[in-house]
Design an enzyme around this catalytic site. Structure first.
Site, PDB file in Angstrom:
ATOM      1  N   GLU A  46     -14.965  43.249   4.235  1.00 23.27           N
ATOM      2  CA  GLU A  46     -15.027  43.430   5.434  1.00 23.27           C
ATOM      3  C   GLU A  46     -14.812  41.699   6.052  1.00 23.27           C
ATOM      4  OE1 GLU A  46     -19.059  45.654   4.084  1.00 23.27           O
ATOM      5  OE2 GLU A  46     -17.125  44.301   3.172  1.00 23.27           O
ATOM      6  N   LEU A 199      -6.010  44.810 -28.773  1.00 26.59           N
ATOM      7  CA  LEU A 199      -6.636  45.537 -27.763  1.00 26.59           C
ATOM      8  C   LEU A 199      -6.532  44.816 -26.284  1.00 26.59           C
ATOM      9  CD1 LEU A 199     -10.131  46.586 -29.442  1.00 26.59           C
ATOM     10  CD2 LEU A 199      -7.975  47.642 -29.266  1.00 26.59           C
TER      11      LEU A 199
END
Length: 333
Positions: A46, A199
């Site tokens: 916002e 990973l």
């Protein structure tokens, strides 16, 4: 609201532990401002939308659309609901209410109490899907869980119990993209020892997930890739709790392990986990019915004949995508 969702998706993987939020400001039927939450600690959607408006005097006669209920509490940033009241928007349209205990209707009430017209529940299902990880985390008190593995046509995950490349470069790219979108990635001791995985998201330009290692007896040597400085690593074990540089050791019991693991991950604000472990680890999650999505990469031209069997899983996929000799099957609860 569709535009709010589009904007919010731009930050996928970068806002943890915060939700994905987009916002659009409309004046006299035209969009005059838009923004989205880019990263935890930075301004909310916002505020970014408000700051993008070139003629601020139009704001009080505008409608602000936001995909998630404006926050009502002080965190790293002030409450957005208060800012909306301060500006004096005539109307606020909300996609879905925020289940976070500090918000959960309070943001909407602040707006209504200030005399602002509020409409909520617009494209609610789409807004839930956008923040499925965040909602699952707050409603079920555990991370959103995605189980992923690759298997041959005859149902093996490796050849003769040794690592074997089942996927192709295209599916590898998809896997690394998925890693960048999830908060954390999990493997067990055997996968860490046998594959020595990093990973990370080497195949794409994306953020590396937090690495989670289940290693009860601390068998994985500290010089293995999973401990490098490319990302944080959390080690669940039965020996010690301590923190050393980018590695956090968390002591836990083997009894009711998955339940304990979920509680600890919740405590550490891990919003979503991609489980890339071996067959044993994956089967534990499946047997406990502890999953939200499953992704299977299948090479239908490859027969390995002998090796580690893929987990037992017999549901029908909701989607199948083809990548040359590979298929990716998607399942959802």
């Amino acid at each position: 609201m569709k535009r709010c969702i589009e904007l919010a998706q731009k930050a996928l993987g970068n806002t943890y532990p915060n939700p994905l939020v987009g916002s659009v400001i409309v004046y006299d039927g035209k969009i005059i401002g838009e923004g989205y939450h880019k990263k935890a600690g930075e301004p909310h959607a916002e505020i970014n939308a408000i700051n993008s408006v070139e003629t601020p005097e139009q704001l009080k006669d505008s409608t602000i659309y936001v995909s998630l209920e404006p926050c009502s509490h002080y965190g790293k940033t002030p409450p957005c609901a208060n800012k909306i009241v301060e500006i004096g928007f005539k109307k606020v349209v909300i996609g879905i209410l925020d289940p976070h205990e500090k918000v959960n209707g309070k943001g909407k009430k602040i707006l209504e109490d200030a005399g602002i017209e509020v409409v909520s529940g617009v494209l609610e299902q789409e807004c839930w899907e956008l923040n499925k990880r965040f909602f699952t985390f707050h409603e079920k008190k555990r991370p959103y869980l995605i189980l992923k593995w690759a298997e041959s046509a005859d149902g093996f995950m490796d050849k003769d119990f040794k690592p074997y490349q089942i996927g192709n470069p295209l599916t590898k790219h998809v896997v690394h993209q998925t890693r960048s979108e999830e908060h954390a990635i999990l493997v067990g001791t055997n996968t860490a020892l046998h594959d020595n995985p990093t990973l990370t998201t080497r195949a794409i330009a994306g953020r590396n997930p937090v690495r989670i290692l289940i290693d009860f007896d601390l068998k994985v040597p500290r010089n293995f890739n999973i401990f490098n400085d490319e990302s944080r690593t959390m080690v669940f074990n039965s020996t010690k709790s301590s923190e050393e540089e980018n590695v956090k050791f968390i002591k836990t019991n083997k009894e009711n392990f998955l339940e304990n693991l979920m509680a600890k991950l919740y405590e550490n604000q891990i919003i979503s986990v991609l489980v890339e472990g071996g067959s044993y680890t994956l089967q534990q999650f499946l047997d406990a019915d502890l999953w939200d999505e499953v992704i299977i990469i299948k090479n239908e031209n490859l027969n390995l004949e002998e090796g580690t069997r893929s987990p037992e899983f017999n549901l029908n996929p909701i989607d199948i995508q083809e990548f040359r000799d590979n298929k990716i099957l998607y399942f959802k609860k």
